[in-house]
Design a protein around this motif. Structure first.
Motif, short mmCIF file in Angstrom:
data_model
loop_
_atom_site.label_atom_id
_atom_site.label_comp_id
_atom_site.label_asym_id
_atom_site.label_seq_id
_atom_site.Cartn_x
_atom_site.Cartn_y
_atom_site.Cartn_z
N GLY A 125 10.20 1.34 4.40
CA GLY A 125 10.16 2.51 3.52
C GLY A 125 11.35 2.54 2.59
O GLY A 125 11.22 2.84 1.39
N VAL A 163 10.82 -0.17 -0.16
CA VAL A 163 9.79 0.04 -1.19
C VAL A 163 9.85 1.43 -1.80
O VAL A 163 9.09 1.74 -2.71
CB VAL A 163 8.37 -0.25 -0.66
CG1 VAL A 163 8.27 -1.66 -0.12
CG2 VAL A 163 7.94 0.77 0.39
N GLY A 164 10.75 2.27 -1.28
CA GLY A 164 10.87 3.61 -1.85
C GLY A 164 9.68 4.50 -1.55
O GLY A 164 9.18 5.19 -2.44
N ALA A 165 9.23 4.46 -0.32
CA ALA A 165 8.08 5.29 0.07
C ALA A 165 8.24 5.62 1.54
O ALA A 165 9.01 4.98 2.26
CB ALA A 165 6.78 4.55 -0.17
N LYS A 166 7.51 6.62 2.00
CA LYS A 166 7.63 7.01 3.40
C LYS A 166 6.50 6.37 4.20
O LYS A 166 5.33 6.51 3.87
CB LYS A 166 7.54 8.54 3.49
CG LYS A 166 8.07 9.09 4.81
CD LYS A 166 8.08 10.61 4.83
CE LYS A 166 8.33 11.17 6.23
NZ LYS A 166 7.99 10.32 7.35
N LEU A 167 6.87 5.64 5.25
CA LEU A 167 5.86 5.08 6.15
C LEU A 167 6.12 5.63 7.55
O LEU A 167 7.24 5.95 7.91
CB LEU A 167 5.97 3.56 6.22
CG LEU A 167 5.57 2.75 4.99
CD1 LEU A 167 6.77 2.49 4.11
CD2 LEU A 167 4.93 1.44 5.42
N TRP A 214 0.83 -1.22 0.00
CA TRP A 214 0.00 0.00 0.00
C TRP A 214 0.86 1.27 0.00
O TRP A 214 0.48 2.27 -0.62
CB TRP A 214 -0.97 -0.03 1.19
CG TRP A 214 -2.08 -1.03 0.98
CD1 TRP A 214 -2.61 -1.40 -0.23
CD2 TRP A 214 -2.78 -1.78 1.98
NE1 TRP A 214 -3.60 -2.35 -0.04
CE2 TRP A 214 -3.74 -2.60 1.31
CE3 TRP A 214 -2.72 -1.86 3.36
CZ2 TRP A 214 -4.60 -3.46 1.98
CZ3 TRP A 214 -3.58 -2.72 4.03
CH2 TRP A 214 -4.52 -3.51 3.34
N ALA A 215 2.00 1.22 0.67
CA ALA A 215 2.89 2.39 0.64
C ALA A 215 3.39 2.61 -0.79
O ALA A 215 3.42 3.73 -1.29
CB ALA A 215 4.06 2.18 1.59
N ARG A 216 3.73 1.50 -1.44
CA ARG A 216 4.20 1.58 -2.83
C ARG A 216 3.11 2.13 -3.75
O ARG A 216 3.39 2.78 -4.76
CB ARG A 216 4.64 0.18 -3.29
CG ARG A 216 5.47 0.17 -4.54
CD ARG A 216 5.86 -1.27 -4.90
NE ARG A 216 7.13 -1.68 -4.36
CZ ARG A 216 7.34 -2.79 -3.65
NH1 ARG A 216 6.33 -3.60 -3.36
NH2 ARG A 216 8.55 -3.10 -3.23
N ASP A 228 7.24 -7.41 -5.08
CA ASP A 228 6.41 -6.44 -5.78
C ASP A 228 5.80 -7.04 -7.04
O ASP A 228 5.26 -6.34 -7.88
CB ASP A 228 7.19 -5.15 -6.10
CG ASP A 228 8.42 -5.42 -6.92
OD1 ASP A 228 8.68 -6.60 -7.24
OD2 ASP A 228 9.13 -4.44 -7.25
N GLY A 232 1.18 4.43 -2.99
CA GLY A 232 0.98 5.86 -2.70
C GLY A 232 0.04 6.14 -1.56
O GLY A 232 -0.33 7.30 -1.33
N GLN A 290 -1.11 6.39 2.47
CA GLN A 290 -0.49 6.77 3.75
C GLN A 290 -0.60 5.62 4.74
O GLN A 290 -1.71 5.28 5.16
CB GLN A 290 -1.25 7.93 4.37
CG GLN A 290 -0.89 9.30 3.90
CD GLN A 290 -1.61 10.32 4.79
OE1 GLN A 290 -1.16 10.64 5.88
NE2 GLN A 290 -2.75 10.79 4.32
#
Lengths: 224, 224
Positions: free
Chosen positions: B47, B50-54, B22-24, B150, B26, B28
């Motif tokens: 994070g 997966v290259g996203a901010k959690l 879900w972070a991937r 992924d 987009g 929150q």
């Protein structure tokens, strides 16, 4: 695989579908019913439809002649049927139980299953059969509408049981149905889960307004 | 669909897999854990992967901030967790229960489920949540190994529940996972069947020596 298959309850839609599929595949099929005359009529009608010869007999005669006996009667009729058959069994016979304890069979909801003391219809059947007869549970999730025609089905069939020879035979019979893939469903106790899946498929049929919801498993090796 | 998703138990593999997906996509995501520090570390690690901010927070803080709360803790921990959270809920929050009462969670077999008095883990959760919070049961059959990478999954996800908005939200969240198709699983009581399917999938994994058995339903219309 050789031998004669008696399908008890094959005057109903589920058993009739299986009888038609297996007769068309060249297997020897006897339709069993309480009433020999009705069984013979059903066998003649079905034989004409699928272009194969089927026999019909009363349940006791059908079992006495069969190598493999398939139960397709409604769940509430199983105990009395097996009681009636108790002297008809011969060692080495194989029974395939397709029954599901749907609540609808006793007037309840179509998308629910009854609690069965033994855990599942198949485990109850095991308790009511002599030890010398082998049992597998299978085909609970293949609906009558899917079996009725001659189109390939798009379904996997879980075969559960504690008797290896019965499981093997059931898996071979399953794969005589075009499109069906037999999967090792593990121990007989897993019939609890497989039987409940039928209620889930009926619910999907209702919610999605179809008649032939089926199940496939993904992520398994290509070869079995 | 907007809002913040708190995943309680996301320091474990199932919750971590969902958090990553879900972070991937987009969304929150807040990772909830008993220990805020551990949650923050897990969020940072995931994070980076997966290259996203959690975010990471203790369970109470995570729930207080969230619009959607996803339960991924082991089944035996659910009652005490919900007891601890009882004053944290706000009306309109949506809970998605992914838990399965696997016998293995109390030291039993991996291919069996426990009997739950209310009928299923999800129905127990319903009993332990305030009425103002909506509940759907989903994602029980998507294994941690399938969620970890992924790659698209090859699985359907049944969403059961008696609260329409929660079902709708859960179905939207499911379809954020590449390859997953959300299906209307009917009433919350159907979680009984869906939960037991997880035990069946674990059995298939063991028997076929794979780690990612999944389920697809056939015979349904193309459009939902």
């Amino acid at each position: 695989m050789a031998g004669k298959i008696a399908i008890l309850g094959a005057t109903g839609p589920e058993g009739s579908g299986l009888a038609g599929r297996w007769a068309r595949a060249g297997l020897q099929v006897v339709i069993g019913s309480r009433d020999a005359r009705r069984a013979q009529e059903a066998a003649a009608q079905l034989g004409a439809r699928v272009g194969a010869k089927l026999e019909g007999a009363d349940n006791l005669t059908a079992v006495a002649e069969a190598d493999i006996v398939v139960l397709t009667v409604p769940f509430p009729e199983v105990p009395s049927l097996l009681h009636q058959l108790r002297s008809a069994w011969k060692p080495g016979q194989i029974v395939i139980d397709t029954t599901v304890p749907l609540a609808a069979t006793v007037g309840g909801g179509a998308t629910r299953v009854l609690g069965v003391w033994q855990g599942s219809a198949a485990e109850q059947t095991r308790e009511l059969l002599p030890k010398e007869v082998q049992l597998a549970a299978a085909l609970q999730n293949l609906g009558a509408e899917l079996l009725a025609g001659d189109q390939p089905v798009d379904c996997d069939v879980l075969v559960s049981g504690d008797d290896e020879q019965a499981k093997q035979t059931a898996m071979e019979l399953v794969e005589k149905i075009p499109g069906a893939r037999a999967l090792n469903g593990g121990k007989l106790e897993n019939a609890r889960i497989v039987e409940s899946l039928t209620a889930l498929l009926i619910g999907l049929n209702i919610r999605y307004k179809v008649h032939s919801a089926g199940i496939r498993f993904t992520g398994l090796p290509k070869t079995k």
